[in-house]
Motif scaffolding. Structure first.
Motif: not given
Lengths: 267, 267
Positions: B186-187, B226-229, B242-255
């Motif tokens: 996200c920027s 995940i969506a813009t809005k 802003p500036g956050e990078l999230r990683y999703f795996t196995g259908g869930t947000l990684a810890p």
């Protein structure tokens, strides 16, 4: 082994008629049940549809019949697996970017791919000999020509050298395009037909469908269709000689079958 | 600017419900009329459908509704052109092969692309800042990690460095996947929602469609969108910083939103 279908046209054109017969070979009138794919160009870019299901029953193939695909260069393929599982990663055509253009490749044959060493510049995503050979071709073309795309005549010559090297190892019929024209190489079986004024009528071999191309085309339309085996009766399909590389541009076979510097770059 | 839609799921899943609302933003309930695209993974390989027509009227989008697309990772995009003409070459998502895997990328934002120097390893086929930035990212990742794909934790760290470098130049919201999991950066604007037991019901914001996910899923299903809005009401959409990078795996947000070495490679 597999079957190839290619089209090069002077104007944006549909390949729907030929495709009708071709997809029936994907599990209905022939044994090519292990997936299918079709790529068409729009400018520099390509659209690629693939499915590991037989073309004759694929929901995607059925859906695609409703979409008016028109292009100057089309490459289609139905697969009978020789190497690699029946899965999306192993469906032809394959695509890679080189020199800022999309390159699309489909293969009919069987090769000992591990005799074509890859340096990692292009790597197969699937496990077919075909994608491996495609990666090898692009790697060697870039090694020879560097950072800029050569003119089509030089490309033709380089491909002929590569064809000899690769076809020594096994059968290597293929279609290749970057949207400017279409290269077709015969190792064991390939034919092309040219449809231009005065247009003839033809019947599909694989289903009961007949068309008069004069009713579908303008006087100045011109189109070549390339296929592993003739798709129609009532037209003159010209067999390739083994080892022959033909270049199609502007909907016609280039003079002598060979790419030339000036006209080919104008397409 | 554009809109992004991503999905990461524990099992093969359809994104049809969310897509119904999303495509309406492509020219009907919103202004993103300049093309659309959707990519989904099947193993290492990806399928990519794109059209420069508005998603709400595209014959291909209509045809795709008839095809049961199911995947663990999906990236979709609708475009409002900022840089580059309205044409196929400029439709997101973009795809390239690196380390023998397909990488798929879609971007929402605006960048001065010429400040990201390319060395020819990956070159844009179209003329968008987005494809240029994607080529730059892959070039820099290969430069850092060489011939072999790093583990996901190292990739996460490298992407964070690249994100800071690129987002300094402009807005850089994106989705990125190689089929193993999904990175989302996200920027300016990005949200995600997790759908898991106990499932809730939700209504699409962009059309009159309501669904109870408990009726569509098994108890052990899990999926992140995940969506813009936010696309729905009745669900908790979690805004990215802003500036956050999230990683999703196995259908869930990684810890902690972060890729980890062991579990991420098992997907």
């Amino acid at each position: 082994m597999c079957q190839l279908l290619g089209m090069n046209s002077s104007k944006l054109a549909s390949v729907q008629f030929s495709l009708e017969g071709f997809v029936r070979r994907g599990g209905e009138t022939d044994e090519h049940r292990d997936g299918w794919g079709i790529a068409y160009f729009e400018g520099n870019a390509h659209q690629l549809f693939q499915d590991p299901l037989p073309a004759s029953v694929s929901p995607l193939a059925e859906a695609m019949r409703r979409v008016p695909v028109r292009s100057r260069n089309i490459i289609a393929h139905i697969r009978k697996a020789t190497q690699g599982a029946v899965e999306l990663a192993n469906c032809h055509p394959f695509a890679r970017e080189l020199w800022g253009r999309s390159w699309v490749f489909a293969h009919n044959g069987n090769l000992p791919a591990n005799e074509l060493p890859l340096d990692g510049r292009f790597s197969p995503v699937g496990t077919t000999d075909s994608e491996h050979a495609f990666c090898f071709m692009l790697q060697e073309l870039e090694r020879r020509f560097g950072a800029r795309q050569p003119h089509t005549e030089a490309l033709h010559e380089a491909l002929e050298l590569l064809n000899r090297q690769i076809a020594e190892l096994g059968s290597f019929n293929y279609l290749l395009s970057c949207g400017q024209g279409l290269f077709a190489h015969c190792s064991t079986s390939l034919y092309h037909v040219e449809r231009a004024y005065p247009f003839s009528q033809a019947s599909l071999i694989d289903c009961d469908l007949r068309v008069h191309f004069g009713h579908l085309n303008h006087l100045d339309d011109s189109m070549c269709v390339i296929a592993t085996k003739p798709l129609t009766t009532g037209e003159d399909w010209a067999a390739f000689a083994p080892g022959e590389l033909r270049y199609f541009t502007g909907g016609t076979l280039a003079p002598g079958g060979r790419a030339r510097r000036t006209p080919s770059m104008a397409i």
